[in-house]
Enzyme design. Structure first.
Site, PDB file in Angstrom:
ATOM      1  N   GLY A 132       0.786  -1.228   0.000  1.00  0.00           N
ATOM      2  CA  GLY A 132       0.000   0.000   0.000  1.00  0.00           C
ATOM      3  C   GLY A 132       0.822   1.283   0.000  1.00  0.00           C
ATOM      4  N   GLN A 133       2.156   1.188  -0.074  1.00  0.00           N
ATOM      5  CA  GLN A 133       2.986   2.391  -0.076  1.00  0.00           C
ATOM      6  C   GLN A 133       2.928   3.050  -1.452  1.00  0.00           C
ATOM      7  OE1 GLN A 133       7.158   1.693   0.791  1.00  0.00           O
ATOM      8  NE2 GLN A 133       7.556   3.865   1.133  1.00  0.00           N
TER       9      GLN A 133
ATOM     10  N   VAL B  50       4.174   6.672  -1.583  1.00  0.00           N
ATOM     11  CA  VAL B  50       5.152   7.749  -1.457  1.00  0.00           C
ATOM     12  C   VAL B  50       6.422   7.076  -0.972  1.00  0.00           C
ATOM     13  CG1 VAL B  50       5.782   9.896  -0.286  1.00  0.00           C
ATOM     14  CG2 VAL B  50       3.406   9.481  -0.936  1.00  0.00           C
TER      15      VAL B  50
ATOM     16  N   HIS C 215       6.765   6.777   6.204  1.00  0.00           N
ATOM     17  CA  HIS C 215       5.890   7.617   7.029  1.00  0.00           C
ATOM     18  C   HIS C 215       4.871   6.717   7.717  1.00  0.00           C
ATOM     19  CE1 HIS C 215       4.066   7.255   3.058  1.00  0.00           C
ATOM     20  NE2 HIS C 215       2.876   7.454   3.624  1.00  0.00           N
TER      21      HIS C 215
END
Length: 161
Positions: free
Chosen positions: A108-109, A111, A115
């Site tokens: 689901g990353q 960027v 973070h």
């Protein structure tokens, strides 16, 4: 064992979180110290559009994902995420908080700067209404064995911190 240091950032990637770390968008910064910044997200959680005010805990130094994050910085990100969750619980109209961190596209990353999401939740939003599938004891045991073996292999790996 698959490599853990594969980069998914495209060539010439202009990291938006490095810009935030450098001081861009200060009006959306809720807090910062020498290691991390807390920024209100530009998005609402897709599974909880009813809960505005999502925050991101972003390390100032660029690390693409959890696999390469130094232990001391991982600890600091977790500490700050906890404080943000406690502050949300007191200061937002929310009934709970979800803390989530995604790695790689399949995780689901999207960027390519690590973070952690801190998402306020309200009773009845989609995250609390999802159907739970309970694995049987055999499946749980199989995965416990697999994870145990993988953790032992990491302990024996000279290329990991």
């Amino acid at each position: 064992m698959p490599p853990l240091t594969v980069s998914h950032a495209p060539p010439g990637y202009d990291c938006p979180f490095c810009a935030i770390a450098a001081g861009a968008e200060p009006e959306f910064t809720a807090w910062r110290d020498a290691q991390v910044v807390v920024q209100i997200s530009t998005r609402r959680a897709p599974d909880s559009p009813e809960s505005p005010g999502n925050a991101l805990v972003i390390p100032l130094a660029h690390y693409e994902n959890l696999y390469v994050l130094p232990d001391d910085l991982a600890a600091r990100v977790a500490q700050v995420a906890r404080r943000v969750a406690m502050a949300m619980r007191r200061g937002y109209p929310c009934d709970g908080v979800t803390v989530r961190q995604n790695n790689e596209p399949a995780g689901g990353q999207d960027v390519w700067h690590l973070h952690t999401h801190v998402v306020p939740r309200r009773a009845g939003d989609r995250s609390t209404n999802s159907r739970v599938v309970r694995p049987d004891a055999a499946e749980r045991s199989r995965y416990a064995d697999r994870l145990r073996q993988s953790l032992a292999a990491l302990d024996d790996s000279p290329d990991l911190p």
